[in-house]
Design a protein around this motif. Structure first.
Motif, PDB file in Angstrom:
ATOM      1  N   ASP A   1       0.857  -1.173   0.174  1.00 22.89           N
ATOM      2  CA  ASP A   1       0.087  -0.159   0.048  1.00 22.89           C
ATOM      3  C   ASP A   1       0.934   1.428   0.008  1.00 22.89           C
ATOM      4  O   ASP A   1       0.763   2.255  -0.792  1.00 22.89           O
ATOM      5  CB  ASP A   1      -0.872   0.208   1.226  1.00 22.89           C
ATOM      6  N   THR A   2       1.831   1.272   0.960  1.00 22.16           N
ATOM      7  CA  THR A   2       2.913   2.315   0.764  1.00 22.16           C
ATOM      8  C   THR A   2       3.478   2.424  -0.591  1.00 22.16           C
ATOM      9  O   THR A   2       3.488   3.520  -0.915  1.00 22.16           O
ATOM     10  CB  THR A   2       3.870   2.234   1.848  1.00 22.16           C
ATOM     11  N   LEU A   3       4.053   1.472  -1.237  1.00 21.26           N
ATOM     12  CA  LEU A   3       4.766   1.489  -2.356  1.00 21.26           C
ATOM     13  C   LEU A   3       3.391   1.877  -3.387  1.00 21.26           C
ATOM     14  O   LEU A   3       3.984   2.852  -4.409  1.00 21.26           O
ATOM     15  CB  LEU A   3       5.200   0.143  -2.958  1.00 21.26           C
ATOM     16  N   ILE A   4       2.219   1.548  -3.493  1.00 24.61           N
ATOM     17  CA  ILE A   4       1.358   1.950  -4.563  1.00 24.61           C
ATOM     18  C   ILE A   4       1.233   3.463  -4.162  1.00 24.61           C
ATOM     19  O   ILE A   4       1.131   4.261  -5.202  1.00 24.61           O
ATOM     20  CB  ILE A   4       0.143   1.298  -4.264  1.00 24.61           C
ATOM     21  N   TRP A   5       1.013   4.060  -3.100  1.00 25.53           N
ATOM     22  CA  TRP A   5       0.765   5.509  -2.938  1.00 25.53           C
ATOM     23  C   TRP A   5       1.989   6.107  -3.189  1.00 25.53           C
ATOM     24  O   TRP A   5       1.848   7.210  -3.844  1.00 25.53           O
ATOM     25  CB  TRP A   5       0.526   5.669  -1.294  1.00 25.53           C
ATOM     26  N   THR A   6       3.271   5.569  -3.026  1.00 27.40           N
ATOM     27  CA  THR A   6       4.352   6.592  -3.620  1.00 27.40           C
ATOM     28  C   THR A   6       4.339   6.362  -4.985  1.00 27.40           C
ATOM     29  O   THR A   6       4.780   7.535  -5.453  1.00 27.40           O
ATOM     30  CB  THR A   6       5.716   5.776  -2.751  1.00 27.40           C
ATOM     31  N   VAL A   7       4.192   5.650  -5.626  1.00 27.53           N
ATOM     32  CA  VAL A   7       4.211   5.514  -7.251  1.00 27.53           C
ATOM     33  C   VAL A   7       3.032   6.319  -7.623  1.00 27.53           C
ATOM     34  O   VAL A   7       3.445   7.482  -8.651  1.00 27.53           O
ATOM     35  CB  VAL A   7       4.144   4.247  -7.832  1.00 27.53           C
TER      36      VAL A   7
ATOM     37  N   SER B   1       3.883   9.921  -9.934  1.00 29.45           N
ATOM     38  CA  SER B   1       3.499  10.010 -11.302  1.00 29.45           C
ATOM     39  C   SER B   1       2.545  11.032 -11.310  1.00 29.45           C
ATOM     40  O   SER B   1       2.370  11.844 -12.449  1.00 29.45           O
ATOM     41  CB  SER B   1       2.706   8.708 -11.640  1.00 29.45           C
ATOM     42  N   GLU B   2       1.699  11.683 -10.221  1.00 23.03           N
ATOM     43  CA  GLU B   2       1.061  12.906 -10.417  1.00 23.03           C
ATOM     44  C   GLU B   2       2.170  14.035 -10.383  1.00 23.03           C
ATOM     45  O   GLU B   2       1.495  15.161 -11.074  1.00 23.03           O
ATOM     46  CB  GLU B   2       0.179  12.930  -9.153  1.00 23.03           C
ATOM     47  N   GLN B   3       2.913  14.002  -9.675  1.00 21.78           N
ATOM     48  CA  GLN B   3       4.046  15.106  -9.627  1.00 21.78           C
ATOM     49  C   GLN B   3       4.841  15.263 -11.072  1.00 21.78           C
ATOM     50  O   GLN B   3       4.840  16.341 -11.443  1.00 21.78           O
ATOM     51  CB  GLN B   3       5.155  14.836  -8.402  1.00 21.78           C
ATOM     52  N   LEU B   4       5.012  14.135 -11.556  1.00 25.33           N
ATOM     53  CA  LEU B   4       5.580  13.958 -12.961  1.00 25.33           C
ATOM     54  C   LEU B   4       4.677  14.679 -14.091  1.00 25.33           C
ATOM     55  O   LEU B   4       5.054  15.334 -14.848  1.00 25.33           O
ATOM     56  CB  LEU B   4       5.888  12.657 -13.424  1.00 25.33           C
TER      57      LEU B   4
END
Length: 62
Positions: free
Chosen positions: A30-36, A40-43
């Motif tokens: 869940d933490t990994l999914i949130w980070t990705v 991607s939103e920031q990019l």
């Protein structure tokens, strides 16, 4: 009957350990999914705000 009680006791510890490890792995996923998703939103937002280079080969609209 004693054999069944022994078997349930042995398997119960393994099942409890498996559930514990799956729970820990799920939290990390869940933490990994949130980070990705956040990256991607920031990019995406930074690429929308970026200006194309002056010497680009883009076709200009009339």
């Amino acid at each position: 009957m004693e054999e069944w009680i022994q078997l349930a006791g042995d398997q119960g510890a393994a099942v409890a350990l498996a559930f514990f490890l799956v729970y820990r792995m799920e939290r990390k996923l869940d933490t990994l999914i949130w980070t990705v998703q956040r990256q991607s939103e920031q990019l995406f937002s930074s690429s929308r705000n970026a200006k194309p280079p002056k010497n680009s080969m883009h076709i200009k609209k009339p």
